[in-house]
Design a protein around this motif. Structure first.
Motif, PDB file in Angstrom:
ATOM      1  N   ASN A 136      11.369   6.214  -7.341  1.00 41.51           N
ATOM      2  CA  ASN A 136      10.340   7.207  -7.045  1.00 41.51           C
ATOM      3  C   ASN A 136       9.537   7.590  -8.286  1.00 41.51           C
ATOM      4  O   ASN A 136       8.542   8.307  -8.188  1.00 41.51           O
ATOM      5  CB  ASN A 136      10.965   8.463  -6.439  1.00 41.51           C
ATOM      6  CG  ASN A 136      11.579   8.200  -5.079  1.00 41.51           C
ATOM      7  OD1 ASN A 136      11.010   7.481  -4.272  1.00 41.51           O
ATOM      8  ND2 ASN A 136      12.748   8.772  -4.831  1.00 41.51           N
ATOM      9  N   SER A 175       0.967  -2.930  -2.897  1.00 39.92           N
ATOM     10  CA  SER A 175       1.512  -2.374  -1.663  1.00 39.92           C
ATOM     11  C   SER A 175       2.668  -1.425  -1.952  1.00 39.92           C
ATOM     12  O   SER A 175       2.766  -0.346  -1.352  1.00 39.92           O
ATOM     13  CB  SER A 175       1.976  -3.508  -0.749  1.00 39.92           C
ATOM     14  OG  SER A 175       2.595  -3.007   0.415  1.00 39.92           O
ATOM     15  N   ARG A 176       3.534  -1.816  -2.895  1.00 37.10           N
ATOM     16  CA  ARG A 176       4.669  -0.970  -3.267  1.00 37.10           C
ATOM     17  C   ARG A 176       4.192   0.337  -3.892  1.00 37.10           C
ATOM     18  O   ARG A 176       4.729   1.402  -3.613  1.00 37.10           O
ATOM     19  CB  ARG A 176       5.566  -1.739  -4.238  1.00 37.10           C
ATOM     20  CG  ARG A 176       6.944  -1.177  -4.455  1.00 37.10           C
ATOM     21  CD  ARG A 176       7.763  -2.042  -5.382  1.00 37.10           C
ATOM     22  NE  ARG A 176       7.915  -3.391  -4.833  1.00 37.10           N
ATOM     23  CZ  ARG A 176       7.475  -4.484  -5.430  1.00 37.10           C
ATOM     24  NH1 ARG A 176       6.820  -4.415  -6.577  1.00 37.10           N
ATOM     25  NH2 ARG A 176       7.658  -5.664  -4.868  1.00 37.10           N
ATOM     26  N   ARG A 207       1.254   1.855  -3.447  1.00 37.56           N
ATOM     27  CA  ARG A 207       0.640   2.700  -2.406  1.00 37.56           C
ATOM     28  C   ARG A 207       1.707   3.384  -1.560  1.00 37.56           C
ATOM     29  O   ARG A 207       1.558   4.549  -1.189  1.00 37.56           O
ATOM     30  CB  ARG A 207      -0.255   1.849  -1.523  1.00 37.56           C
ATOM     31  CG  ARG A 207      -1.530   1.381  -2.187  1.00 37.56           C
ATOM     32  CD  ARG A 207      -2.467   0.743  -1.179  1.00 37.56           C
ATOM     33  NE  ARG A 207      -2.825   1.677  -0.115  1.00 37.56           N
ATOM     34  CZ  ARG A 207      -3.607   1.379   0.919  1.00 37.56           C
ATOM     35  NH1 ARG A 207      -4.096   0.157   1.031  1.00 37.56           N
ATOM     36  NH2 ARG A 207      -3.891   2.265   1.828  1.00 37.56           N
ATOM     37  N   SER A 208       2.777   2.677  -1.280  1.00 36.28           N
ATOM     38  CA  SER A 208       3.854   3.235  -0.473  1.00 36.28           C
ATOM     39  C   SER A 208       4.501   4.410  -1.178  1.00 36.28           C
ATOM     40  O   SER A 208       4.756   5.470  -0.571  1.00 36.28           O
ATOM     41  CB  SER A 208       4.892   2.167  -0.161  1.00 36.28           C
ATOM     42  OG  SER A 208       5.985   2.701   0.545  1.00 36.28           O
ATOM     43  N   VAL A 209       4.769   4.266  -2.482  1.00 32.61           N
ATOM     44  CA  VAL A 209       5.400   5.353  -3.246  1.00 32.61           C
ATOM     45  C   VAL A 209       4.456   6.537  -3.375  1.00 32.61           C
ATOM     46  O   VAL A 209       4.871   7.694  -3.323  1.00 32.61           O
ATOM     47  CB  VAL A 209       5.830   4.837  -4.646  1.00 32.61           C
ATOM     48  CG1 VAL A 209       6.367   6.002  -5.485  1.00 32.61           C
ATOM     49  CG2 VAL A 209       6.900   3.759  -4.517  1.00 32.61           C
ATOM     50  N   LEU A 210       3.161   6.251  -3.513  1.00 30.98           N
ATOM     51  CA  LEU A 210       2.165   7.313  -3.651  1.00 30.98           C
ATOM     52  C   LEU A 210       1.831   7.960  -2.300  1.00 30.98           C
ATOM     53  O   LEU A 210       1.209   9.017  -2.246  1.00 30.98           O
ATOM     54  CB  LEU A 210       0.887   6.778  -4.268  1.00 30.98           C
ATOM     55  CG  LEU A 210       0.963   6.336  -5.736  1.00 30.98           C
ATOM     56  CD1 LEU A 210      -0.323   5.649  -6.159  1.00 30.98           C
ATOM     57  CD2 LEU A 210       1.269   7.528  -6.642  1.00 30.98           C
ATOM     58  N   GLY A 211       2.223   7.305  -1.209  1.00 28.10           N
ATOM     59  CA  GLY A 211       1.949   7.844   0.114  1.00 28.10           C
ATOM     60  C   GLY A 211       0.506   7.711   0.548  1.00 28.10           C
ATOM     61  O   GLY A 211      -0.033   8.576   1.227  1.00 28.10           O
ATOM     62  N   ILE A 212      -0.133   6.587   0.132  1.00 33.86           N
ATOM     63  CA  ILE A 212      -1.536   6.384   0.498  1.00 33.86           C
ATOM     64  C   ILE A 212      -1.699   5.069   1.280  1.00 33.86           C
ATOM     65  O   ILE A 212      -0.842   4.232   1.302  1.00 33.86           O
ATOM     66  CB  ILE A 212      -2.448   6.337  -0.737  1.00 33.86           C
ATOM     67  CG1 ILE A 212      -1.996   5.237  -1.723  1.00 33.86           C
ATOM     68  CG2 ILE A 212      -2.434   7.679  -1.437  1.00 33.86           C
ATOM     69  CD1 ILE A 212      -2.901   5.085  -2.915  1.00 33.86           C
TER      70      ILE A 212
END
Length: 247
Positions: free
Chosen positions: A194, A239-240, A242-247
């Motif tokens: 995270n 992609s990873r 963006r997923s962690v950033l929540g976008i």
């Protein structure tokens, strides 16, 4: 004559190992050490064949100590904590003695070491141990590095990014760049996902250093860090991220 070191912050634990070794006149105790820093100096000075090593110690732990040794001797772990036993065995450590251990268990560990003398070289053992993620809590908050003859403990908030460099990883910090004999996969497993994201096969980036993501040609992207460094993002890394950033 076989030389060994006892590296443990507990005097009683060191005395027990020393007592058990009295029945082995072929093994001499070159030095007893109370922490990992002493252990590193003693290994360099005495070049022992075998070390009895605790894991949880002040300053730096046993796994971190091994990372800073170019050619480690045989290692028998002696510790009161059993949660790292599996990792030690996966790394082909000679044995893992869980405190309190008796003479019979100690003798079995020594026998294992004698049997492995003709199988494993010290250099191979050091590399195997260094590549096993111990996942101790402190490893998410610091990286222990060697700078010339000094040992530094780098706080993770001071890490700008990690970069693959042949068989090493470059640790870029505010105070300079340090090399670690590790792999990117190792840090990908150890670091908090995270907070640190592997955005490229050659880069791991702390989210705290990210200022923005910029598009490039043909659907490619680059991350701009606070210090102005631009880090390329692979498709999976983008992609990873963006997923962690929540976008």
């Amino acid at each position: 004559m076989i030389k060994c070191l006892i590296i443990d912050d507990e005097p009683l634990a060191r005395s027990i190992v020393a007592e058990y070794l009295q029945s082995h006149p072929e093994i001499t105790i070159a030095q007893e050490c109370g922490d990992g820093f002493e252990g590193i100096k003693a290994i360099k000075q005495h070049q022992p064949d075998l070390i009895f090593l605790d894991i949880q110690m002040p300053k730096i732990n046993g796994f971190e100590m091994l990372e800073l040794i170019e050619e480690a001797p045989g290692v028998i772990f002696t510790t009161a904590f059993d949660e790292y036993a599996l990792k030690a065995f996966e790394a082909n450590a000679i044995d893992y003695l869980l405190k309190p251990f008796g003479r019979e268990r100690f003798e079995a560990a020594l026998k294992k070491w004698q049997e492995k003398q003709t199988i494993n070289t010290a250099g191979n053992k050091a590399q195997e141990l260094n590549e096993v993620p111990s996942k101790q809590p402190e490893e998410q908050h610091r990286i222990v590095v060697r700078a010339a003859n000094d040992i530094r403990i780098v706080a993770m908030q001071d890490v700008l990014y990690l970069e693959a460099c042949d068989d090493y990883v470059k640790v870029h910090t505010r105070d300079g760049v340090f090399l670690k004999k590790k792999t990117m996969s190792y840090y990908e497993q150890v670091l908090n996902p995270n907070q640190f994201v592997r955005v490229h096969r050659s880069y791991i980036m702390p989210l705290a250093q990210l200022t923005r993501i910029e598009p490039l040609e043909k659907d490619s992207h680059v991350a701009l860090l606070k210090n102005g460094v631009r880090i390329p993002l692979s498709r999976s890394g983008y992609s990873r991220l963006r997923s962690v950033l929540g976008i």
